[in-house]
Design an enzyme around this catalytic site. Structure first.
Site, PDB file in Angstrom:
ATOM      1  N   ASP A  89       0.752  -1.046  -0.097  1.00  0.00           N
ATOM      2  CA  ASP A  89      -0.097   0.150   0.114  1.00  0.00           C
ATOM      3  C   ASP A  89       0.913   1.166   0.029  1.00  0.00           C
ATOM      4  O   ASP A  89       1.938   1.188   0.653  1.00  0.00           O
ATOM      5  CB  ASP A  89      -0.858   0.060   1.251  1.00  0.00           C
ATOM      6  CG  ASP A  89      -2.037  -0.929   1.210  1.00  0.00           C
ATOM      7  OD1 ASP A  89      -2.062  -1.634   0.192  1.00  0.00           O
ATOM      8  OD2 ASP A  89      -2.993  -0.830   2.106  1.00  0.00           O
ATOM      9  N   SER A 229       7.840   5.046   5.477  1.00  0.00           N
ATOM     10  CA  SER A 229       8.920   4.243   4.879  1.00  0.00           C
ATOM     11  C   SER A 229       8.627   4.127   3.186  1.00  0.00           C
ATOM     12  O   SER A 229       7.624   4.918   2.646  1.00  0.00           O
ATOM     13  CB  SER A 229       8.802   2.922   5.246  1.00  0.00           C
ATOM     14  OG  SER A 229       8.904   2.853   6.742  1.00  0.00           O
TER      15      SER A 229
END
Length: 272
Positions: A89, A229
């Site tokens: 995602d 991230s």
């Protein structure tokens, strides 16, 4: 807050402490403790998380919650042989690789040599594409393989941990300074893909599950622990044709939201 950190003298002084890797390791250890569980309700509320898609458990720590598993039916995988799927995602941007340079953020160029610390490998992607998937703290933080094939060993490149928010990437060469790990995926349908995970401020660990060996499309490759991230996929020239419905957004360097397992492109040698 981020503007202050990255664009003022005092902020940059504080940033040196915040981006010190031992501090991230210390925070990571705390987030593994039962005491950190009290952070979970506030995190869900602030990030407006819907837990309907997730397997709800009695999580023993905040990190156990942060790396929670999703229900398989919530992230169906496109198993068509020609489909290159999103490994995670996130928010996707795509950049052409020209003369060894990628531009993952407007006006901030990054050399593939510096990104990979491997000139010969960087040259192999000349004329190809760089797919950058930015994960915010509210995203699902497990990631999967985008095709089937055989992977090489994991290569870890230490660095300084920064946030991957756009304000930070405008101020410092985040993808060059952040710790990161990559492996070569010798895929069945897309040639050799370099799959890179980039750590961010207060991320305790990049957790990959295997070294050399075979992998399957949609198989879980690893997970990030707390923080935002980034995943970078480097694809060689004439291997992938991206989805046509994203063309206008990607040409304008806009981020496109994607879900793990959905099709992002097709193998050119299989496109009819």
């Amino acid at each position: 807050m981020l503007t202050c950190l990255y664009h003022t003298c005092i902020g940059r002084f504080i940033l040196k402490f915040l981006t010190w890797p031992p501090l991230s390791r210390l925070v990571g250890r705390f987030l593994d403790t039962r005491l950190s569980r009290r952070l979970i309700p506030g995190f869900i509320r602030r990030n407006h998380l819907s837990m309907n898609d997730f397997i709800v458990e009695d999580w023993p720590s905040f990190n156990a919650f942060f790396t929670r598993k999703i229900r398989p039916e919530a992230r169906p995988v496109d198993f068509s042989p020609e489909a290159l799927i999103s490994p995670c995602d996130g928010l996707l941007r795509v950049y052409p690789v020209r003369e060894g340079v990628v531009v993952p953020v407007k006006d901030v160029p990054y050399s593939l040599d510096a990104l990979l610390r491997n000139r010969a490998l960087a040259k192999a992607y000349e004329g190809g594409m760089c797919l950058v998937f930015r994960l915010t703290p509210s995203h699902y933080h497990r990631y999967v393989y985008p095709d089937e094939g055989y992977k090489s060993r994991n290569v870890f490149l230490p660095g300084v941990l920064h946030t991957v928010q756009p304000i930070a990437t405008e101020a410092v060469s985040v993808y060059r300074e952040n710790c990161r790990e990559y492996t070569l995926l010798h895929t069945e349908h897309f040639g050799t893909i370099t799959f890179m995970e980039v750590g961010a401020m207060m991320v305790g660990r990049i957790c990959n599950y295997q070294e050399e060996g075979h992998f399957r499309k949609g198989e879980e490759k690893g997970r990030f622990e707390f923080g935002g991230s980034t995943i970078v996929l480097l694809v060689q020239k004439d291997k992938v044709k991206l989805r046509s419905d994203w063309k206008e957004s990607l040409m304008q360097e806009q981020e496109v939201p994607v879900h793990m397992g959905e099709r992002v492109g097709r193998a050119i040698n299989l496109v009819k």
